[in-house]
Design a protein around this motif. Sequence first.
Motif, short mmCIF file in Angstrom:
data_model
loop_
_atom_site.label_atom_id
_atom_site.label_comp_id
_atom_site.label_asym_id
_atom_site.label_seq_id
_atom_site.Cartn_x
_atom_site.Cartn_y
_atom_site.Cartn_z
N ARG A 109 0.92 -1.21 -0.02
CA ARG A 109 -0.25 0.20 -0.13
C ARG A 109 0.94 1.20 -0.01
N ALA A 110 1.91 1.23 0.92
CA ALA A 110 2.70 2.45 0.93
C ALA A 110 3.47 2.73 -0.55
N GLY A 111 3.78 1.53 -1.06
CA GLY A 111 4.49 1.68 -2.49
C GLY A 111 3.48 2.48 -3.39
N GLY A 112 2.30 2.17 -3.33
CA GLY A 112 1.34 2.66 -4.32
C GLY A 112 0.94 3.98 -3.97
N ALA A 113 1.11 4.43 -2.67
CA ALA A 113 0.83 5.87 -2.11
C ALA A 113 2.24 6.76 -2.48
N GLY A 114 3.01 6.19 -2.66
CA GLY A 114 4.31 6.93 -2.79
C GLY A 114 5.14 7.20 -1.45
N ILE A 115 5.01 6.35 -0.65
CA ILE A 115 5.85 6.56 0.65
C ILE A 115 6.75 5.76 0.66
N ALA A 116 7.95 6.14 0.98
CA ALA A 116 9.13 5.27 0.72
C ALA A 116 9.32 4.39 1.83
N ALA A 117 9.02 4.52 3.14
CA ALA A 117 9.27 3.68 4.09
C ALA A 117 8.34 4.08 5.44
N PHE A 118 8.17 3.13 6.34
CA PHE A 118 7.19 3.59 7.30
C PHE A 118 7.75 2.73 8.69
N PHE A 119 7.47 3.23 9.77
CA PHE A 119 7.66 2.32 11.23
C PHE A 119 6.69 1.62 11.71
N THR A 120 6.82 0.24 12.07
CA THR A 120 5.78 -0.50 12.63
C THR A 120 6.32 -1.33 13.75
N PRO A 121 5.47 -1.49 14.81
CA PRO A 121 5.84 -2.35 15.95
C PRO A 121 6.29 -3.90 15.66
N THR A 122 5.52 -4.11 14.62
CA THR A 122 5.69 -5.61 14.28
C THR A 122 7.05 -6.29 13.89
N GLY A 123 7.49 -7.23 14.59
CA GLY A 123 8.92 -7.83 14.21
C GLY A 123 9.82 -7.19 15.12
N VAL A 124 9.50 -6.13 15.77
CA VAL A 124 10.67 -5.74 16.98
C VAL A 124 10.77 -6.85 17.94
N GLY A 125 12.26 -7.11 18.13
CA GLY A 125 12.75 -7.99 19.11
C GLY A 125 12.95 -9.51 18.50
N THR A 126 12.57 -9.70 17.14
CA THR A 126 12.76 -10.85 16.38
C THR A 126 13.88 -10.71 15.20
N GLN A 127 13.98 -11.89 14.54
CA GLN A 127 14.81 -11.53 13.60
C GLN A 127 14.46 -10.71 12.34
N VAL A 128 12.99 -10.37 12.14
CA VAL A 128 12.66 -9.64 11.37
C VAL A 128 13.29 -8.15 11.33
#
Length: 255
Positions: A109-128
């Motif tokens: 969705r971000a790619g389609g909206a022209g947003i280069a990147a975003f911050f998310t809590p998902t994956g924090v503290g993991t190998q992600v």
Amino acid sequence: MIDKQVPDAATAVGDIGEGASIAVGGFGLSGNPMGLIEALHARGVGGLSIVSNNCGVDDWGLGILLGSGRIRKMTSSYVGENKEFERQFLSGELEVELTPQGTLAEKLRAGGAGIAAFFTPTGVGTQVAEGGLPQRYDGSGGVAQASAAKEVRTFMVAGREREFVLEEAIVTDYALVHAAVGDRHGNLVFNKAARNFNPLAAMAGRVCIAQVERLVEPGEIDADRVHLPGIYVHRVVEVGPGIEKRIERRTVKEA
């Protein structure tokens, strides 16, 4: 071009070349753009980098491209029911970038909206976030390529500090999607569960190709019913309502 209809699926995918990156709609086998996938398979191009929630099953969906060795890399959220996917990944034949499902959706969705990147809590503290997630095996049980660490920052949210991982948006050369209804301007309506990754994949493709079960004239779709506006869609091909639709796993109760 205002009239975006093309005569058939082969014409629609006719310029997709070797090594292209493609976002493909669908979840399991729901909403798979099978007409376009089969036409792409018939073209014989390979080295493809595919972004999709999963890779179909061994003989359906993206599984038919995978089984023919056409896919170089999969960016997806799970392996699913595809044994060939598992075999190619563990043998080192296939590069896989496993991505949390919600994160994958937002990257498209971000790619389609022209947003280069975003911050998310998902994956924090993991190998992600920390890196080291296997992306390619060496065929002997070892990891030939692992994910890199990502930037993690702390933000104040709802009165408390939380860590967030930086995720980059996804933009692909092409997108292949399935819709129930579309008009010649590319406005699309998805049916129930097929409104899964299809709108997001469509947004992420520089060239979006949509197969529709029913093609109507501009204005026949009520504006309030449009799920994806035609600005994101470049080609539309009608495949008809009689196309085969498979179910990935069926569970029934004994009488």
